[in-house]
Design an enzyme around this catalytic site. Structure first.
Site, mmCIF file in Angstrom:
data_model
loop_
_atom_site.group_PDB
_atom_site.id
_atom_site.type_symbol
_atom_site.label_atom_id
_atom_site.label_comp_id
_atom_site.label_asym_id
_atom_site.label_seq_id
_atom_site.Cartn_x
_atom_site.Cartn_y
_atom_site.Cartn_z
ATOM 1 N N LYS B 49 0.853 -1.201 0.000
ATOM 2 C CA LYS B 49 0.000 0.000 0.000
ATOM 3 C C LYS B 49 0.881 1.242 0.000
ATOM 4 O O LYS B 49 1.946 1.259 0.644
ATOM 5 C CB LYS B 49 -0.913 -0.036 1.231
ATOM 6 C CG LYS B 49 -1.998 1.048 1.248
ATOM 7 C CD LYS B 49 -2.912 0.890 2.468
ATOM 8 C CE LYS B 49 -4.006 1.938 2.506
ATOM 9 N NZ LYS B 49 -4.914 1.774 3.663
ATOM 10 N N SER B 124 -9.820 1.998 2.593
ATOM 11 C CA SER B 124 -8.894 2.732 1.758
ATOM 12 C C SER B 124 -7.865 1.847 1.029
ATOM 13 O O SER B 124 -7.262 2.294 0.061
ATOM 14 C CB SER B 124 -8.133 3.750 2.614
ATOM 15 O OG SER B 124 -7.325 3.085 3.564
ATOM 16 N N SER B 148 -10.166 -0.333 6.787
ATOM 17 C CA SER B 148 -9.527 -0.142 5.482
ATOM 18 C C SER B 148 -8.859 -1.364 4.886
ATOM 19 O O SER B 148 -8.479 -1.350 3.711
ATOM 20 C CB SER B 148 -8.490 0.986 5.569
ATOM 21 O OG SER B 148 -9.131 2.230 5.534
#
Lengths: 477, 445
Positions: B49, B124, B148
């Site tokens: 990420k 996210s 997330s």
């Protein structure tokens, strides 16, 4: 109308830990800007603070030195404000629960009295970096960012600049004795903010407090307070106190000898404090609590001991203990079992006089404590006269030789205390001056001084003057 | 795509081939799951990420404000990957600074759901979940502040696990909300999640909030019979498809020999209010460092206040600005007690409520989201988006470990995920239950 001045002080002391408070960067001097930095003190994404326990220990020592409460649990908060020298745009500082609370110290005033000043709190925080302005360009150096600070906040209990300066001197001396800071005002490791207000005498409620920031000498502290008191008093007397004096931050302008407003009324800062979620509450172990109680003997205790045990005058004791290095020098001298009073005289007048003339402080003294103590012991054993000893000290200020006997010989200062040797000189003097002996005996007492002088001259100054006096009296009676 | 477990048996040469195959697939994909193809180290490629620092990479948290920034150090989890036969390969898309539930707020554009490219992948960690769910990553590391990891995993038909707060070092994770953030794995199955979790977990002296407690390697026992609590009053807010998947799963768990106990919890609206006060307060200060002074994108300015103003106005997106404003508001003098302090107290109550349930149960079963992945652009109202976090944020507030796994598909073929929640630091039981549930629900891709 008469006014009373009310002063409170906030002192930022840089702690002399090896590494910064929240990362392992060194706190030592760096030749180049931004070299003592890492992801943490540069506030890079993802970097996290880790508390340096050495800073906590030093803060705890201070707490115990000022009879304060040392909190076993304390909390670090984020204090938000934007400034280029503050890389995270918040300072990590203790707000809700500081490490140290409710302390006190006693200041010595010129009239010989002593006054208690309360210490509200002392908390740990991270220092900012430095902004450097270079024409139209501004630069940021973060070498200092993250240096541990202990912010020591006094109660508003000082009533004059004399008390404020005495408080600062005492605080300065305590942190130096504890060896928790270099406490160098010029270098910024001991920084002072002054809060000043006035109120009509007899009024209980405080006036409006004005903060004067970052004053870098005791002299400027006194000057800034004097200026601010005059400004506030004048405003009061002119009926414009409400509009002129409001809670604000001012700076001391050295060039103008005046305080000036730093930011306007409307920008009063909201720091939006809240507990820093990156740091758990500080929980000090029992072991650390115990360890922090071992503090070196502090100036007040030394003064008391010097007076009681050594029979030294209070004024002398205050002079000697004002500087840690001086007190240690003095105590080192006493290890040679010399008379403490002689040690005081030789330290405070003979050595300090010479050091002052040479522009040196005690730490740079070319003569160490053991050597000067040996010199004093030579006076005490009549091996050299007091006057001769001063010559020896003068000699050592300029030369490397430190063997006192060698110097006494070299300078021909050996004192003759042997009765026979002195008597022989006396007899020769009396024989050569038979006429004066007769005059003396017929009542001209003043001639005694002549005989002493003549004897000393013939001994080339080496005769012990006390002995000369005594033996002459005997011979001439 | 081969699983992480299988990939770990491959030779260096085979892995190099797998990596280049993966790179071709990802570049050909229209999901926009990858926003960079950097690679670092050697071994099994793990997608990272964009908020986890990898030395030498451009790491930007999906934001314009970090354009140009090159991370000069590895996050602790990256160091651990590199010493465990794995490499960091590629940056996955995300909502800007992990603030969002759809991956629509990224500077790099939207990521699409591999099951239906007209839908969002969730957020996210949407890029990571879309890549794993879409067969263009073996496994990924995401971060979970309020769901997330778990929510995008549920939307994209893969497994997402959030460890106990303190279990995985946050050192090197660009902070959103420090007291809630955790890095965790997004994988194709439960076993892979346990493998990746085992590698990244452990005490880290660089993170003061990392837990210094003993932990042994996870050995999954899917035959353990557990007591699983279901929260009856939670489910009514979910869509009918989710409700059906939920009751089917309860039945499957009972059939597998687990005991189900029924519980109620307080209304989730308190979770949402508490979360959005605490998370934004922390975020407002965590994001204050992006000032244009030291790194990242700096706007033109002639004085320092314009520098701040222009850099932050131009560099942050709307959702980030909204949360910074909210966070500064709740911390302001005069409001602090009413918002921040009260929210802290509610947080303790939420934790206590979970602990009470764990007195009688090993695990809690809950939906991950009230619906399947919504259409791109469908969520306009920020409050609507915040509400969709209702099932996930309480777990972050309580610091608990949780794992989301796909259990069924709705009539449109969209995956539905449910989550298991365990006691703090009881990841072992979480994986045991999850492995059993994975087998019991017989989900097929």
């Amino acid at each position: 109308m008469r006014f009373e001045t009310v002063i409170g002080l906030e002192v930022h002391v840089q702690l002399n830990t090896k590494s910064k408070i929240f990362c392992s960067c060194p706190t030592s001097f760096a030749e180049h800007q931004n070299t003592n930095t890492c992801p943490v003190c540069l506030a890079l994404p993802g970097a996290l603070p880790v508390l340096n326990l050495e800073a906590v220990k030093k803060a705890m020592l201070f707490g115990n030195a000022v009879n304060a409460t040392v909190n076993q649990k304390s909390i670090f908060n984020r204090k938000s404000y934007f400034y280029p020298d503050s890389p995270m745009a918040y300072q990590i500082s203790q707000f809700d629960i500081p490490i140290v609370e409710h302390g006190e110290l006693f200041v010595d005033l010129e009239d010989g009295s002593s006054k208690r000043i309360g210490i509200t709190r002392a908390h740990l925080e991270a220092d900012a970096g430095k902004n450097i302005h270079d024409g139209s360009i501004s630069k940021v150096d973060l070498n200092r960012a993250g240096t541990p600070l202990l912010e020591i906040v006094s109660e508003p209990e000082m009533r004059s600049s004399e008390e404020a300066v005495a408080y600062l001197r005492k605080l300065h001396s305590i942190v130096r004795y504890l060896d928790i800071s270099d406490a160098n005002m010029q270098e910024g490791s001991f920084r002072c903010d002054v809060n000043v207000s006035i109120r009509p005498e007899g009024q209980e409620e405080f006036g409006t407090r004005v903060e004067i920031k970052n004053i870098n000498s005791f002299r400027f502290v006194a000057a800034a307070i004097a200026y601010e008191v005059a400004r506030q008093t004048e405003a009061y007397e002119d009926g414009i106190y409400e509009s002129e004096v409001y809670q604000e931050t001012r700076l001391w302008d050295v060039a103008k000898n005046a305080t000036k407003s730093m930011r306007g009324k409307e920008d009063s800062a909201d720091y939006r404090y809240f507990p820093d979620p990156d740091l758990r509450p500080v929980l000090v172990s029992e072991e650390m609590m115990e360890e922090a109680k071992h503090i070196p003997e502090l100036p007040d205790a030394k003064v008391a001991r010097y007076i009681q045990e050594l029979g030294i005058k209070k004024d002398d004791a205050l002079v000697i203990t004002a500087l840690k290095e001086m007190a240690y020098y003095f105590e080192e001298m006493l290890k040679s079992n010399i008379n403490p009073k002689s040690a005081v005289t030789w330290l405070t007048s003979e050595l300090l006089g010479r050091l002052n003339k040479a522009g040196l402080d005690i730490t740079a003294s070319p003569v160490d404590a053991a050597t000067i103590a040996t010199l004093i012991s030579k006076i005490e054993s009549d091996a050299v006269s007091g006057k001769g000893a001063k010559d020896v000290l003068d000699y050592m200020m300029e030369n490397d030789e430190r063997n006192i006997d060698t110097i006494i010989d070299k300078l021909g200062l050996a004192q003759v205390s042997d009765d026979g040797a002195i008597l022989a000189i006396i007899e020769a003097v009396l024989n050569d001056n038979q006429d004066k002996v007769n005059e003396y005996k017929s009542g001209k007492d003043k001639l005694f001084g002549f005989f002493v002088g003549e004897t000393m001259k013939r001994s080339k100054g080496s005769a012990n003057p006390a002995k000369v006096n005594a033996l002459l009296k005997e011979k001439l009676s | 795509m081969i699983t992480l477990k299988v990939a770990l048996t491959k030779t260096k040469e085979e892995l190099a081939e797998i990596k280049s195959e993966l790179e071709n697939l990802a570049k050909a994909s229209d999901l926009n799951a990858y926003i960079g193809f950097e690679n670092s180290g050697e071994g099994v490629p793990i997608l990272i990420k964009d908020n986890i620092q990898v030395n030498g990479w451009s790491v930007t948290s999906g934001s314009k404000i970090l354009q140009g920034y090159i991370a000069p150090y590895d996050a602790t989890v990256i160091t651990k990957l590199k010493s465990s036969g794995m490499m960091a390969f590629g940056r996955s898309n995300m909502d800007e600074f992990a603030m969002g539930s759809t991956t629509e707020s990224s500077f790099y554009g939207i990521t699409k759901n591999p099951y239906d490219i007209s839908r969002v992948p969730g957020g996210s960690s949407g890029g990571a979940a879309a890549a794993v769910g879409g067969g263009i990553a073996i496994a990924a590391l995401g971060s979970d502040t309020g769901g997330s990891i778990r929510q995008p995993a549920a939307y994209c038909g893969c497994v997402g696990m959030k460890p106990t707060y303190g279990r995985v070092s946050r050192y090197g994770l660009a902070a959103y909300a420090s007291s809630l953030d955790q890095i965790g794995p997004i994988t194709q199955n439960v076993e892979d999640a346990a493998i990746l979790y085992d590698i990244i977990k452990g005490h880290d002296p660089r993170d003061s909030t990392s837990a210094d407690i003993e932990d042994s390697k996870t050995v999954i026992n899917e035959n353990r019979k557990l007591t699983i609590a279901v929260i009856d009053n939670y489910i009514s807010e979910a869509s009918s498809d989710i409700q059906k998947a939920y009751s089917d799963t309860i039945k499957a768990l009972q059939d597998a020999g687990h005991t189900i106990v029924h519980k109620n919890m307080q209304n989730t609206k308190y979770d949402i209010a508490t979360y959005y006060i605490l998370a934004t307060a922390e975020a407002a200060t965590n994001l204050a460092r992006f000032d244009g002074v030291r790194y990242g994108r700096r706007a033109e300015a002639s004085n320092v206040s314009d520098l701040y103003y222009n850099t932050r106005s131009e560099g942050f997106g709307d959702e980030v600005k909204r949360r910074i404003l909210l966070g500064n508001f709740v911390l302001s003098s005069g409001y602090y007690d009413a918002y921040y302090l009260k929210a802290q107290r509610v947080r303790h109550l939420i934790r206590d409520e979970f602990n009470t349930i764990f007195n009688e149960a090993d695990l809690i079963l809950s939906p991950v989201a009230p619906s399947v992945a919504p259409k791109i652009g469908a969520v306009h109202d920020p409050l609507e988006m915040y509400k969709s976090d209702m099932y996930t944020i309480a777990i972050n507030l309580a610091g608990l470990p949780a794992l989301s796994l796909p259990v069924a598909k709705d009539s449109d073929g969209m995956p539905i995920g449910l989550q298991l929640i365990a006691k703090a630091f009881d990841e072992q039981t979480l994986f045991d239950g999850a492995a059993s549930m994975e087998k019991a629900v017989k989900y097929t891709k």
